[in-house]
Scaffold this active site. Structure first.
Site, mmCIF file in Angstrom:
data_model
loop_
_atom_site.group_PDB
_atom_site.id
_atom_site.type_symbol
_atom_site.label_atom_id
_atom_site.label_comp_id
_atom_site.label_asym_id
_atom_site.label_seq_id
_atom_site.Cartn_x
_atom_site.Cartn_y
_atom_site.Cartn_z
ATOM 1 N N TYR A 114 0.717 -1.313 0.000
ATOM 2 C CA TYR A 114 -0.007 -0.059 0.004
ATOM 3 C C TYR A 114 0.987 1.305 0.008
ATOM 4 C CZ TYR A 114 -4.220 2.673 0.594
ATOM 5 O OH TYR A 114 -5.355 3.545 0.161
ATOM 6 N N LYS A 133 7.510 8.652 -0.572
ATOM 7 C CA LYS A 133 8.119 8.939 0.965
ATOM 8 C C LYS A 133 9.476 8.398 1.246
ATOM 9 C CE LYS A 133 4.098 10.891 1.333
ATOM 10 N NZ LYS A 133 4.004 12.170 2.059
ATOM 11 N N HIS A 173 7.650 17.988 2.654
ATOM 12 C CA HIS A 173 6.428 17.081 2.660
ATOM 13 C C HIS A 173 5.368 18.671 2.364
ATOM 14 C CE1 HIS A 173 2.956 14.567 4.404
ATOM 15 N NE2 HIS A 173 2.941 14.449 3.282
ATOM 16 N N SER A 197 -0.070 14.587 6.770
ATOM 17 C CA SER A 197 -0.882 13.697 5.651
ATOM 18 C C SER A 197 -2.364 14.214 5.895
ATOM 19 C CB SER A 197 -0.433 12.296 6.051
ATOM 20 O OG SER A 197 0.969 12.156 5.960
ATOM 21 N N CYS A 214 -4.265 16.584 5.378
ATOM 22 C CA CYS A 214 -4.648 17.846 6.329
ATOM 23 C C CYS A 214 -4.854 18.763 5.019
ATOM 24 C CB CYS A 214 -3.610 18.177 7.173
ATOM 25 S SG CYS A 214 -4.062 17.253 8.814
ATOM 26 N N ASP A 263 2.299 17.062 -2.898
ATOM 27 C CA ASP A 263 2.868 16.183 -1.753
ATOM 28 C C ASP A 263 3.962 16.694 -1.345
ATOM 29 O OD1 ASP A 263 1.873 14.428 0.338
ATOM 30 O OD2 ASP A 263 3.157 12.978 -0.820
ATOM 31 N N ARG A 308 -7.756 6.091 -1.796
ATOM 32 C CA ARG A 308 -6.968 7.021 -2.598
ATOM 33 C C ARG A 308 -7.059 6.676 -3.951
ATOM 34 N NH1 ARG A 308 -2.586 10.394 0.303
ATOM 35 N NH2 ARG A 308 -3.013 9.899 2.588
#
Ligand code: GTP
Ligand code: SPV
Ligand code: MN
Length: 622
Positions: free
Chosen positions: A226, A235, A255, A277, A279, A304, A396
């Site tokens: 995932y 990330k 980020h 994340s 937000c 992102d 997502r």
């Protein structure tokens, strides 16, 4: 072992002819002999390859093809219910020395971790295809870009990587014979025993490891398929490993979304904003100004991640290293984010959303009234009164950035776009005002470093708890977070004209739980003040914690009176709340004591003094 995708006769047992990078060939051969896949497939990144993999995912039950009339070339995947988000407690920074990972990261000695992982990877790809996925983070050839090669046994990951990164032959060619790349090793951790039927979402229920070796600049990920656990360019490379590169090479991996704002006079500014994340980065990056802002235009560079470095003129320039959006579906609607909805019209992979009877997708918040009947994210029949969510809260979409109507014309500029302002914003029901501008760069770094936010469904764990999330980077900083603060302070000193720093909070609530600020497109009212501050065009009021806009400097046209009345509450500083806040700063500082920048200790004292000298409730003057 069968090797696919080899044009012409192979001269090498383990890689196709066009692969001329000896170190890469050696690494792939080593991994193959450890993981023992049935086949090796070197990805070329072509559409034909993508289509064939999607067809295979449909045939294998991982993908469901959506209605071609409603959602062309799009698919739905349902993950294992135990594999729905990033696993922060299984994420490690394995630097040689524990103190270099710092107290906010999990750590294990590299040798010990490698021994554990080697045991897990031993034979883990039996019965599966091993894909070799070369990719570039950032436009190929940009001095700010970096190349990675992911090895994975998940076709879902391969097709997602083709959307999220510049993936395939061009990235491999850019590597040449000896270019630098970050090796990213990934397995879902579920070998297929002979004759056994595969499951639709293979993963490992017992062993998950998301591991970074910052000195070696390598990534090993095991057991999850995932998002950020598995799409290693995002990330793992673009934040955790890149943050360590940035520390060593004088740049920043953040980020952050990046957006452009054009005024009616045609003046263009770019802003980068760090929100934790789930937000609001995607929403803010695609903002559509309300009607009162005729002539104003907001454009999207990224939603992102931002890679930022000083340009030759001493101004910071930023690129978005990604090629697509991996965005939170729930809450996305034509009301909240029309640009995202239009972006999603085709060529999407949806994960863990609900399915409508006519083969389209739905999630909470997409429409005001839910459809009467759905298939939920776990494949169960769903009705509005059944008491369950139709989509997982961290469901997502994966979609090419190129489909976004608000995409900025400069979004692929290899030199990046110049940054005028940084925004930092947590999800806070109390305490934090709607908007405040820091008094200085150092003060801005302090505010960002001490940021708190309520946890969301983007990570496995409790949702809604306030935690410190410095720079929205708590789960993503690849080294000691206090050294990272220091890096920010140092970068500021090198800049001719450092961007101004602002804090925002779209999430403050009334005591009975209603949002004080309408948010979404209305955030333009705050953004305009930010831009005008950067251009020296609007005044500010000095508050105990920074500069603030008086109500008269905000555009109110088109908003109900009640919103303007609530503004005063949205901006209020309550001394008791702030005293609690400063105790939480202190708690963070004590955790980081030995490496904390000295400025922070003094800044905290100064904040406390200003709050004590002020009234119990500090309000903006009328
Ligand atoms: P990651 O992709 O996880 O890094 O997150 P992101 O910051 O891109 O998250 P996203 O924009 O998808 O955030 C979605 C959540 O934020 C949803 O719960 C939205 O309802 C909420 N949200 C976004 N903008 C606003 C806003 O202006 N006001 C309020 N109240 N909520 C917002
Ligand atoms: C986040 O959690 O901040 C994301 C989603 O952007 S993931 O890529 O899964 O980490
Ligand atoms: Mn994110």
């Amino acid at each position: 072992m069968h090797i696919e995708n080899i044009p012409g006769p192979s001269t090498d047992a383990d890689s196709p002819n066009h692969v001329r990078h000896a170190q890469l060939k050696r690494w792939v051969a080593e991994v193959a002999s450890l993981t023992r896949p049935d086949r090796i497939h070197w990805c070329d990144g072509s559409k034909a390859e993508y289509d064939a993999l999607c067809d295979a995912l449909v045939a294998g039950g991982t993908f469901l093809r959506l209605n071609a009339a409603k959602r062309p070339a799009s698919f739905l995947a349902r993950s294992d219910p135990g594999d729905v988000a990033r696993v922060e407690d299984r994420t490690y920074i394995c630097s040689a020395r524990r103190e270099d990972a710092g107290p906010t990261n999990n750590w294990m000695a590299p040798d010990q971790m490698k021994a554990t992982l080697t045991g897990l990877f031993d034979g883990c790809m039996r019965g599966r295809t091993m894909y070799v996925v070369p990719f570039s983070m950032g436009p190929i050839g940009s001095p700010l870009s970096r190349i990675g090669v992911q090895i994975t046994d998940s076709a879902y990951v391969v097709v997602s990587m083709r959307i999220m990164t510049r993936m395939g032959r061009a990235a491999l060619d850019a590597l040449g014979t000896d270019g630098e790349f970050v090796p990213c090793l990934h397995s879902v951790g579920m070998p297929l025993e002979t004759g056994k039927k595969d499951v639709s979402w293979p993963c490992n229920p017992d062993h998950k490891y998301i591991v970074h070796f910052p000195e070696e600049r390598a990534i090993w990920s095991f057991g999850s398929g995932y998002g950020g656990n598995a799409l290693l360019g995002k990330k793992c490379l673009a934040l955790r490993i890149a943050s360590t590169m940035g520390r060593d090479q004088d740049w920043l991996a953040e980020h952050m979304l990046i957006l452009g704002v054009e005024s009616p006079e045609g003046e263009k500014s770019y802003v980068a904003a760090a929100f934790p994340s789930a937000c609001g980065k995607t929403n803010f990056a695609m903002l559509i100004p309300p009607p009162a802002f005729a002539g104003w235009k907001v454009t999207t560079v990224g939603d992102d991640i931002a890679w930022i470095r000083p340009g030759p003129d001493g101004q910071l320039r930023a690129i978005n290293p990604e090629y697509g959006f991996f965005g939170v579906a729930p809450g996305t609607s034509y009301q909240s984010n029309p640009n995202a909805m239009d972006t999603l019209r085709a060529n999407c992979i949806f994960t863990n959303v609900a399915l409508t009877p006519d083969g389209d997708v739905w999630w909470e918040g997409m429409t005001e009234t839910p459809p009467p009947k759905l298939i939920d994210w776990q494949g169960q029949e769903w009705t509005p009164d059944c008491g369950r969510k139709a989509a997982h809260p961290n469901a997502r979409f994966t979609v090419p950035a190129s489909q976004c109507p608000s995409l900025d014309p400069e979004w692929e500029n290899p030199a990046g776009v110049p940054i005028s302002a940084f925004l930092f914003g947590g999800r806070r029901s109390t305490t934090m005002p709607l908007i405040v501008e820091s008094f200085s760069w150092t003060d801005g770094v302090y505010l960002a470093a001490t940021m708190g936010s309520e946890t969301t469904a983007a990570a496995v764990g409790k949702v809604g708890e306030v935690r410190r999330d410095p720079f929205a980077m708590l789960p993503f900083c690849g080294y000691h977070i206090a050294d990272y603060f220091d890096h920010w302070l140092t970068m500021g000193r090198k800049l001719a004209n450092p961007p101004r720093v602002f804090c925002v909070n779209w999430f403050r609530k009334t005591s009975d739980g209603r949002f004080l600020w309408p948010g979404y497109g209305e955030n333009m009212r705050v953004l305009k003040w930010v831009i005008e501050r950067c251009r020296g065009k609007t005044p500010a009021v000095e508050s105990p914690i920074g500069w603030m806009p008086s109500a008269s400097t905000i555009e109110w046209d088109g908003l109900p009176e009640a919103v303007q009345e609530a503004f005063s509450d949205a901006m209020m500083l309550h001394r008791d709340e702030w005293v609690r806040e400063l105790l939480l700063h202190e708690e963070l500082f004590i955790r980081l004591y030995d490496r904390l920048p000295k400025e922070f200790v003094l800044r905290r004292e100064l904040l406390l003094a200003s709050l004590w000298r002020g009234p119990e409730r500090w309000a903006l003057p009328n």
